[in-house]
Design an enzyme around this catalytic site. Structure first.
Site, PDB file in Angstrom:
ATOM      1  N   HIS A   1       1.148  -1.363   0.105  1.00  0.00           N
ATOM      2  CA  HIS A   1      -0.033   0.341  -0.029  1.00  0.00           C
ATOM      3  C   HIS A   1       0.576   1.166  -0.103  1.00  0.00           C
ATOM      4  O   HIS A   1      -0.008   2.514  -0.566  1.00  0.00           O
ATOM      5  CB  HIS A   1      -0.764  -0.009   0.701  1.00  0.00           C
ATOM      6  CG  HIS A   1      -1.834  -1.356   1.146  1.00  0.00           C
ATOM      7  ND1 HIS A   1      -2.261  -2.303   1.126  1.00  0.00           N
ATOM      8  CD2 HIS A   1      -3.232  -1.175   0.103  1.00  0.00           C
ATOM      9  CE1 HIS A   1      -3.362  -3.309   1.064  1.00  0.00           C
ATOM     10  NE2 HIS A   1      -3.837  -2.064   0.328  1.00  0.00           N
TER      11      HIS A   1
ATOM     12  N   ARG B   1     -10.625   3.737  -1.316  1.00  0.00           N
ATOM     13  CA  ARG B   1     -10.306   2.921  -0.268  1.00  0.00           C
ATOM     14  C   ARG B   1     -10.921   3.618   1.066  1.00  0.00           C
ATOM     15  O   ARG B   1      -9.689   4.397   1.405  1.00  0.00           O
ATOM     16  CB  ARG B   1      -8.377   2.906  -0.159  1.00  0.00           C
ATOM     17  CG  ARG B   1      -7.993   1.810  -1.559  1.00  0.00           C
ATOM     18  CD  ARG B   1      -6.876   1.369  -1.615  1.00  0.00           C
ATOM     19  NE  ARG B   1      -5.975   0.930  -1.739  1.00  0.00           N
ATOM     20  CZ  ARG B   1      -5.856   0.689  -3.417  1.00  0.00           C
ATOM     21  NH1 ARG B   1      -6.090   1.410  -4.270  1.00  0.00           N
ATOM     22  NH2 ARG B   1      -5.017  -0.667  -3.318  1.00  0.00           N
TER      23      ARG B   1
ATOM     24  N   ARG C   1     -15.130   0.733  -1.535  1.00  0.00           N
ATOM     25  CA  ARG C   1     -15.545   0.402  -1.373  1.00  0.00           C
ATOM     26  C   ARG C   1     -15.642   0.141   0.548  1.00  0.00           C
ATOM     27  O   ARG C   1     -14.707   1.012   1.564  1.00  0.00           O
ATOM     28  CB  ARG C   1     -13.892  -0.636  -0.560  1.00  0.00           C
ATOM     29  CG  ARG C   1     -13.395  -1.703  -0.719  1.00  0.00           C
ATOM     30  CD  ARG C   1     -12.113  -2.218  -0.942  1.00  0.00           C
ATOM     31  NE  ARG C   1     -10.574  -1.617   0.161  1.00  0.00           N
ATOM     32  CZ  ARG C   1      -9.852  -1.522  -0.496  1.00  0.00           C
ATOM     33  NH1 ARG C   1      -9.712  -2.459  -1.189  1.00  0.00           N
ATOM     34  NH2 ARG C   1      -8.835  -1.465   0.432  1.00  0.00           N
TER      35      ARG C   1
ATOM     36  N   GLU D   1     -10.542 -11.385  -4.192  1.00  0.00           N
ATOM     37  CA  GLU D   1      -8.707 -10.865  -4.289  1.00  0.00           C
ATOM     38  C   GLU D   1      -8.481 -12.374  -2.783  1.00  0.00           C
ATOM     39  O   GLU D   1      -7.261 -12.205  -2.560  1.00  0.00           O
ATOM     40  CB  GLU D   1      -8.877 -10.090  -3.506  1.00  0.00           C
ATOM     41  CG  GLU D   1      -9.693  -9.775  -2.140  1.00  0.00           C
ATOM     42  CD  GLU D   1      -9.723  -7.944  -1.660  1.00  0.00           C
ATOM     43  OE1 GLU D   1      -8.327  -7.305  -2.315  1.00  0.00           O
ATOM     44  OE2 GLU D   1     -10.217  -7.803  -1.262  1.00  0.00           O
TER      45      GLU D   1
ATOM     46  N   ASN E   1      -3.625  -7.211  -6.143  1.00  0.00           N
ATOM     47  CA  ASN E   1      -2.997  -7.042  -5.180  1.00  0.00           C
ATOM     48  C   ASN E   1      -2.930  -8.114  -4.345  1.00  0.00           C
ATOM     49  O   ASN E   1      -2.392  -8.702  -3.711  1.00  0.00           O
ATOM     50  CB  ASN E   1      -3.038  -5.827  -4.926  1.00  0.00           C
ATOM     51  CG  ASN E   1      -3.451  -4.933  -5.692  1.00  0.00           C
ATOM     52  OD1 ASN E   1      -3.195  -4.758  -6.894  1.00  0.00           O
ATOM     53  ND2 ASN E   1      -3.972  -3.425  -5.277  1.00  0.00           N
ATOM     54  N   ASP E   2      -3.887  -8.692  -3.374  1.00  0.00           N
ATOM     55  CA  ASP E   2      -4.319  -9.364  -2.969  1.00  0.00           C
ATOM     56  C   ASP E   2      -4.591 -10.910  -4.120  1.00  0.00           C
ATOM     57  O   ASP E   2      -4.184 -12.346  -3.150  1.00  0.00           O
ATOM     58  CB  ASP E   2      -5.603  -9.405  -2.272  1.00  0.00           C
ATOM     59  CG  ASP E   2      -4.955  -8.073  -0.812  1.00  0.00           C
ATOM     60  OD1 ASP E   2      -4.599  -8.759  -0.356  1.00  0.00           O
ATOM     61  OD2 ASP E   2      -5.901  -7.380  -0.783  1.00  0.00           O
TER      62      ASP E   2
ATOM     63  N   ARG F   1       3.146  -9.500  -0.822  1.00  0.00           N
ATOM     64  CA  ARG F   1       2.843  -8.394  -1.151  1.00  0.00           C
ATOM     65  C   ARG F   1       3.898  -7.097  -0.973  1.00  0.00           C
ATOM     66  O   ARG F   1       4.560  -6.363  -1.656  1.00  0.00           O
ATOM     67  CB  ARG F   1       1.287  -7.754  -1.257  1.00  0.00           C
ATOM     68  CG  ARG F   1       0.510  -7.014  -0.408  1.00  0.00           C
ATOM     69  CD  ARG F   1      -0.424  -7.163  -0.722  1.00  0.00           C
ATOM     70  NE  ARG F   1      -1.048  -5.653  -1.629  1.00  0.00           N
ATOM     71  CZ  ARG F   1      -1.672  -5.405  -1.254  1.00  0.00           C
ATOM     72  NH1 ARG F   1      -3.172  -6.211  -1.348  1.00  0.00           N
ATOM     73  NH2 ARG F   1      -2.539  -3.489  -1.854  1.00  0.00           N
TER      74      ARG F   1
ATOM     75  N   CYS G   1      -9.501  -3.359 -10.215  1.00  0.00           N
ATOM     76  CA  CYS G   1      -9.145  -2.606 -10.039  1.00  0.00           C
ATOM     77  C   CYS G   1      -7.901  -2.446  -8.528  1.00  0.00           C
ATOM     78  O   CYS G   1      -7.218  -2.216  -8.413  1.00  0.00           O
ATOM     79  CB  CYS G   1      -9.912  -1.802  -8.387  1.00  0.00           C
ATOM     80  SG  CYS G   1     -10.552  -3.065  -7.379  1.00  0.00           S
TER      81      CYS G   1
HETATM   82  C1  PEP Z   1      -6.030  -5.387  -4.624  1.00  0.00           C
HETATM   83  O1  PEP Z   1      -6.140  -6.699  -3.300  1.00  0.00           O
HETATM   84  O2  PEP Z   1      -5.713  -5.697  -5.542  1.00  0.00           O
HETATM   85  C2  PEP Z   1      -6.980  -3.723  -4.545  1.00  0.00           C
HETATM   86  C3  PEP Z   1      -7.332  -3.395  -4.877  1.00  0.00           C
HETATM   87  O3  PEP Z   1      -6.859  -4.057  -3.212  1.00  0.00           O
HETATM   88  P1  PEP Z   1      -5.594  -3.079  -2.051  1.00  0.00           P
HETATM   89  O4  PEP Z   1      -4.691  -2.941  -2.649  1.00  0.00           O
HETATM   90  O5  PEP Z   1      -6.872  -2.602  -0.885  1.00  0.00           O
HETATM   91  O6  PEP Z   1      -5.523  -4.529  -0.979  1.00  0.00           O
HETATM   92 MG    MG Z   2      -7.403  -5.997  -1.774  1.00  0.00          MG
END
Ligand code: PEP
Ligand code: MG
Length: 593
Positions: A198, A305, A341, A440, A463-464, A474, A511
């Site tokens: 993040h 977010r 979200r 995710e 991402n997750d 990550r 996303c």
């Molecule tokens: C993700 O996990 O891809 C996502 C968009 O949420 P975050 O990056 O806030 O965990």
């Molecule tokens: Mg996520």
């Protein structure tokens, strides 16, 4: 010595936010707590050393009382643990023994405290009774707080930095990164941090160059060293030569020129050469960023977010405060959609001023929807605020980290309760909103057909999804090379979700960061995603790239991709097929294909 000092040093990390910055280094050091040294205290000064310990304890007590007082009454039950911590501060085992140790060994307070805590920790760890193990954990929390006060190791106050500098830190949390004042901080580099952390995401949103995962930058760079940060390629240069400086200044000018060219066309629709329009949306962390989505030509907000509004403060925000912020965003974007979200805290986004939950693996712990379902009051406060703001535009609600049908049903039941309570109070709201979930967690992919029956849309959070599917943290620089969006498992999962979603008649969006990197566009278009959402700064570049691609060709490309077995082959195919089209700007080989 002087010659050595000015020798150019090149380090390579992960370029997570593109652009180049050149300037003086500013080290933010928040270590200290772990590097306790022993030194001897003269007999005559022992009283003073004891007093130093006592005032660190009394400061800790004051801090804890403030947190308790500032917690809203309905959440007071959650502060019981802090009351226990206040009592522990005066406990003989900790307080008395530390003072004894100072006297007995003529040692400094930090060393005495550490010695006592190490002994207590060992003692509690050997006990099997969960109650005692928990007491051991509480003692560690309490002593950390005292230790911070002793060594003066305040958490970094990034807001107060008043020079134009490049931050150099061991690590920055997402909460700290979001405190960065753009007019002061040119860029930042850290020893830790991974590609999809993040912290990196926020750097991209703030549009400041950042290189993470450098391992030992804080040991090599000294305050006021002249450094060059190339957030596009991941290079960091300390004491650059004249030649290097000139090279980077030229690169920087070229980068800014190309970016400006692309930005000029950002308002034009993203239509492929064969005439298909793709919706390109923005991800935001704070309401103020909505302006960046509009100026960069975003077609809406694909991911808001909301957790960042809960950070950098004592206690939780109330319903009216949340409602005001959501309404601002919705009104600025209307009639374009705003996907709010619900709270995704914990994992790497723990709330700094809340009692931490003791979890060995927070990323697999009480995070996101799991936290919200355990704390229905906090969740319903947010849901009521969203439903009220939905009156002013086109709102979608999205639940994060869903892993099974029961969680969606429970979340929807609480949404209904929130609506019923508003109705009972005669407060105006809009219930007719799209409700979707993030995909995710790998189990959500496997049961996508079941989940599709419960919701209006899916949004794939790569991402997750990559983190959980490939078992790659990550945020961990040591495994960044394994964090691969083109891994056949990931491409297949995306395909499954899109195909299942479409069979069930719902839209499938993306996303995660993968959506914002033009390199992956042929894959994403070819797989049939309905909408892509990304950090606002990437919107112009992605729209520009979409205008160069054909949907038909992308589909054909994906048919060839599915015949390949290895990710490297897919990467090579992408490079061969799209070199010159998608690789205009510099990019980091380690963080891209
Ligand atoms: C993700 O996990 O891809 C996502 C968009 O949420 P975050 O990056 O806030 O965990
Ligand atoms: Mg996520």
């Amino acid at each position: 010595m002087i010659e050595q000092e000015s020798q150019e040093i090149v380090l390579k990390g992960l370029g997570v936010a593109p652009g180049i910055c050149i300037g003086k280094a500013y080290l933010v050091d928040k270590e200290g707590v772990n590097v306790v040294k022993r030194y001897t205290i003269a007999e005559a000064d022992l009283g003073q050393e004891e007093n130093r310990f006592k005032s660190a304890v009394s400061k800790a007590r004051h801090e804890l009382s403030t947190i308790i007082q500032e917690t809203s009454p309905e959440l007071r039950q959650h502060t019981a643990i802090l009351e226990t911590h206040i009592q522990l501060l005066q406990d003989k085992m900790l307080y008395g023994r530390t003072l004894d140790t100072i006297q007995r060994f003529h040692c400094n307070a930090e060393w005495a405290l550490k010695t006592v805590v190490d002994e207590l920790r060992a003692m509690f760890q050997n006990l099997t009774e969960p109650y005692f193990r928990q007491r051991g954990a509480d003692i560690v929390h309490v002593s950390d707080r005292i230790m911070r006060n002793l060594v003066g190791g305040e958490s970094v106050n990034i807001r107060s930095i008043d020079k134009r500098v490049i931050l150099v830190a061991k690590d920055l949390s997402p909460a700290e990164t979001s405190q960065i004042q753009l007019e002061r901080i040119k860029g930042f580099v850290t020893d830790g941090g991974g590609i999809a952390s993040h912290t990196g995401i926020i750097a991209r949103t703030l549009e400041i160059p950042a290189v993470l995962g450098l391992n030992n930058a804080t040991q090599i760079i000294r305050n006021d060293d002249f450094i060059v940060v190339d957030g596009s390629t991941g290079f960091l240069i300390i004491h650059p030569t004249e030649q290097t400086l000139m090279e980077y200044e030229e690169r920087s000018i070229r980068y800014e020129r190309e970016k400006a060219l692309i930005a000029r066309e950002s308002r034009m629709p993203a239509k492929t050469v064969d005439g298909v329009s793709i919706q390109v949306m923005g991800n935001i962390e704070l309401p103020e960023e909505v302006v960046a989505v509009r100026t960069n030509g975003g077609n809406g907000i694909g991911l808001y977010r909301t957790e960042f509004q809960y950070m950098g403060r004592q206690g939780f925000p109330g319903e009216n405060e949340l409602y005001d912020k959501y309404r601002d965003v919705v009104e600025v974007m209307t009639p374009r959609p705003v996907t709010i979200r619900t709270l995704d805290i914990n994992g790497d986004k723990a709330l700094p001023n809340q009692p931490t939950i003791d979890e060995a693996n927070p990323v697999l712990g009480l995070r996101a929807i799991r936290y919200c379902l355990k704390k229905p009051d906090i969740f319903k406060t947010q849901l009521r605020a969203i439903l009220r703001a939905a009156l002013y535009g086109n709102v979608r609600i999205m639940f994060p980290m869903i892993s099974c049908c029961e969680e969606v049903r429970a979340a929807k039941a609480l949404l209904k309760e929130a609506a019923d309570s508003l109705a009972a109070e005669g407060v105006e709201f809009e219930y007719n909103v799209d409700v979707g979930i993030m995909i995710e967690v790998p189990s959500a992919v496997a049961v996508a057909d079941i989940l599709a029956d419960e919701v209006d849309f899916f949004s794939i959070g790569t991402n997750d999804l990559i983190q959980y599917a490939l078992a790659i943290d990550r945020g961990n620089p040591h495994v960044s090379h394994l964090y691969r969006p083109l891994h056949p498992a990931i491409i297949r999962m995306i395909k499954t979700v899109v195909d299942v979603g479409h069979q069930k008649g719902i839209k499938v969006y993306m996303c995660g960061e993968m959506a914002g990197d033009p390199i992956y566009l042929p894959v994403l278009l070819g797989l049939g995603l309905d909408e892509l959402s990304m950090n606002p700064q990437s919107i112009p570049m992605v729209k520009n790239a979409i205008r160069k691609l054909s949907l038909k060709e992308s589909r054909a490309f994906m048919r060839r991709v599915f015949k390949e077995r290895k990710e490297v082959q897919v990467a090579a195919m992408l490079k061969n097929a799209y070199a010159g089209v998608l690789f205009d700007l510099d990019y980091d080989e380690d963080t891209a294909v």
